[in-house]
Enzyme design. Structure first.
Site, PDB file in Angstrom:
ATOM      1  N   ASN A   1      26.373 -15.379  97.777  1.00  0.00           N
ATOM      2  CA  ASN A   1      25.549 -16.158  97.744  1.00  0.00           C
ATOM      3  C   ASN A   1      24.957 -14.892  99.090  1.00  0.00           C
ATOM      4  OD1 ASN A   1      22.967 -16.336  98.334  1.00  0.00           O
ATOM      5  ND2 ASN A   1      23.684 -18.567  99.018  1.00  0.00           N
TER       6      ASN A   1
ATOM      7  N   LYS B   1      21.630 -13.937  99.193  1.00  0.00           N
ATOM      8  CA  LYS B   1      21.047 -14.322  99.946  1.00  0.00           C
ATOM      9  C   LYS B   1      19.437 -13.272 100.049  1.00  0.00           C
ATOM     10  CE  LYS B   1      23.132 -17.751 102.913  1.00  0.00           C
ATOM     11  NZ  LYS B   1      23.274 -18.879 103.646  1.00  0.00           N
TER      12      LYS B   1
ATOM     13  N   HIS C   1      20.181 -24.450  96.436  1.00  0.00           N
ATOM     14  CA  HIS C   1      20.190 -24.156  97.403  1.00  0.00           C
ATOM     15  C   HIS C   1      19.253 -24.318  98.718  1.00  0.00           C
ATOM     16  CE1 HIS C   1      21.718 -21.495 101.054  1.00  0.00           C
ATOM     17  NE2 HIS C   1      22.756 -21.839 100.542  1.00  0.00           N
TER      18      HIS C   1
ATOM     19  N   GLU D   1      18.310 -23.619 101.195  1.00  0.00           N
ATOM     20  CA  GLU D   1      17.470 -22.975 101.757  1.00  0.00           C
ATOM     21  C   GLU D   1      16.113 -22.955 101.083  1.00  0.00           C
ATOM     22  OE1 GLU D   1      19.932 -19.929 102.109  1.00  0.00           O
ATOM     23  OE2 GLU D   1      20.846 -20.622 104.181  1.00  0.00           O
TER      24      GLU D   1
ATOM     25  N   GLU E   1      27.818 -28.084  99.857  1.00  0.00           N
ATOM     26  CA  GLU E   1      27.485 -27.202 101.348  1.00  0.00           C
ATOM     27  C   GLU E   1      26.716 -27.826 102.505  1.00  0.00           C
ATOM     28  OE1 GLU E   1      27.418 -22.816  99.678  1.00  0.00           O
ATOM     29  OE2 GLU E   1      24.841 -23.704 100.003  1.00  0.00           O
TER      30      GLU E   1
ATOM     31  N   GLY F   1      25.788 -20.601 107.914  1.00  0.00           N
ATOM     32  CA  GLY F   1      25.291 -20.073 108.365  1.00  0.00           C
ATOM     33  C   GLY F   1      25.579 -19.870 110.255  1.00  0.00           C
TER      34      GLY F   1
ATOM     35  N   SER G   1      29.945 -21.449 106.349  1.00  0.00           N
ATOM     36  CA  SER G   1      31.034 -20.679 106.638  1.00  0.00           C
ATOM     37  C   SER G   1      32.161 -20.213 106.594  1.00  0.00           C
ATOM     38  CB  SER G   1      30.795 -21.341 108.629  1.00  0.00           C
ATOM     39  OG  SER G   1      29.114 -21.281 108.651  1.00  0.00           O
TER      40      SER G   1
ATOM     41  N   GLY H   1      28.234 -17.189 102.304  1.00  0.00           N
ATOM     42  CA  GLY H   1      26.701 -16.364 102.320  1.00  0.00           C
ATOM     43  C   GLY H   1      27.530 -15.175 102.904  1.00  0.00           C
ATOM     44  N   GLY H   2      27.347 -15.018 104.525  1.00  0.00           N
ATOM     45  CA  GLY H   2      27.837 -14.759 105.687  1.00  0.00           C
ATOM     46  C   GLY H   2      29.271 -13.072 105.073  1.00  0.00           C
TER      47      GLY H   2
HETATM   48  P1  PGA Z   1      27.676 -19.152 104.569  1.00  0.00           P
HETATM   49  O1  PGA Z   1      26.424 -19.405 103.828  1.00  0.00           O
HETATM   50  O2  PGA Z   1      28.609 -19.126 104.202  1.00  0.00           O
HETATM   51  O3  PGA Z   1      27.232 -18.200 105.395  1.00  0.00           O
HETATM   52  O4  PGA Z   1      27.287 -20.485 105.542  1.00  0.00           O
HETATM   53  C1  PGA Z   1      26.861 -20.439 102.814  1.00  0.00           C
HETATM   54  C2  PGA Z   1      25.909 -20.804 101.865  1.00  0.00           C
HETATM   55  O5  PGA Z   1      24.333 -21.149 102.391  1.00  0.00           O
HETATM   56  O6  PGA Z   1      25.857 -20.507 100.467  1.00  0.00           O
END
Ligand code: PGA
Length: 255
Positions: free
Chosen positions: A13, A15, A98, A100, A170, A176, A216, A237-238
């Site tokens: 993802n 983002k 998601h 967010e 999640e 994050g 994460s 994500g990251g």
């Molecule tokens: P993250 O994000 O791996 O950076 O924690 C995961 C996500 O929001 O899908």
């Protein structure tokens, strides 16, 4: 439950990261790293990167996904993108709900359900996100909350359509933040989700259903998380923004 009946899916993802030129670069680096992976590999890019992502990944084992979709087919919805717009480009997946989007853009369980149904009707595969906030986690309501999010999101979805749905658990407090749920915490909630699927559909449907962990996840913790009986993949994500890091997670899921 037999994990071997399910396909592991690792999805990135991105983002709001990567211009189209940067996306082309990242995908070029990723293609040789994940070629021959023993799991499904998906990259969910910003809308503006989708055309280049689809053309770059043609003929490879990488599928392309979007990060949201509107529930109407067309009309006066300034700034929105329809499912047909995505499928015409060759996009196969879409992330829906998601945290967010729920947190910053007013997404609710009801709009998640509407988007999910529109996406499935158009032939997209859905990665549905569920998960609790830190406060909800501390109140000990995670299982109820995740069950509720799952039930509302899947309202009106047939067992046949369910085959095109994946759920990503999640925990918001782990996204994050560098705080990963322990493998036991991830397993506990993914198992709750699987029980909800069994109650809504059937044991066989639940057994075949892919559930990801997200929050994460990285090259270091992926092995332990993916070893859990109910964790079938990851939404990353990251760590999806760097080809070697993402590829390491894909390798962990391919074992
Ligand atoms: P993250 O994000 O791996 O950076 O924690 C995961 C996500 O929001 O899908």
């Amino acid at each position: 439950m037999n994990k071997a009946k399910r396909k592991a899916v690792i999805a990135g993802n991105w983002k709001m990261n990567k211009t189209a030129a940067e996306a082309a670069e990242l995908i070029s680096a990723l293609i040789p790293e994940v070629a021959g992976a023993g799991c499904d590999v998906v990259v969910c890019t910003p809308f503006t990167d989708l055309p280049i992502a689809v053309s770059k990944t043609a003929g490879t084992n990488i599928a392309v996904g979007a990060q949201n979709v509107h529930f109407e087919k067309s009309g006066a919805f300034t700034g929105e993108i329809s499912a047909d717009m995505l499928t015409e480009l060759g996009v196969q997946y879409v992330i829906i709900g998601h945290s967010e989007r729920r947190q910053y853009f007013g997404e609710t369980d009801i709009t998640v359900n509407k988007r999910l149904k529109a996406a499935l009707a158009a032939g997209l595969k859905v990665i549905l996100c569920v998960g609790e906030s830190l406060e909800q986690h501390q109140h000990g309501v995670t299982a109820e909350l995740v069950a509720m999010q799952t039930k509302i999101a899947l309202g009106g979805v047939s067992a046949e359509e369910l085959k095109n749905v994946i759920i990503a658990y999640e925990p918001i407090w782990a996204i994050g933040t560098g705080l990963t749920a322990t493998a036991e915490q991830a397993e506990e909630v993914c198992a709750v989700i699987r029980r909800v699927i069994a109650s809504l559909y059937s044991e066989a449907d639940a057994e075949a259903f892919t559930i990801q962990y997200g929050g994460s996840m990285n090259a270091k913790n992926a092995d332990e998380l993916l070893a859990q009986p109910d964790v079938d993949g990851g939404l990353i994500g990251g760590a999806s923004l760097k080809a070697p890091d993402f590829a390491a997670i894909v390798r962990a899921a391919s074992k």
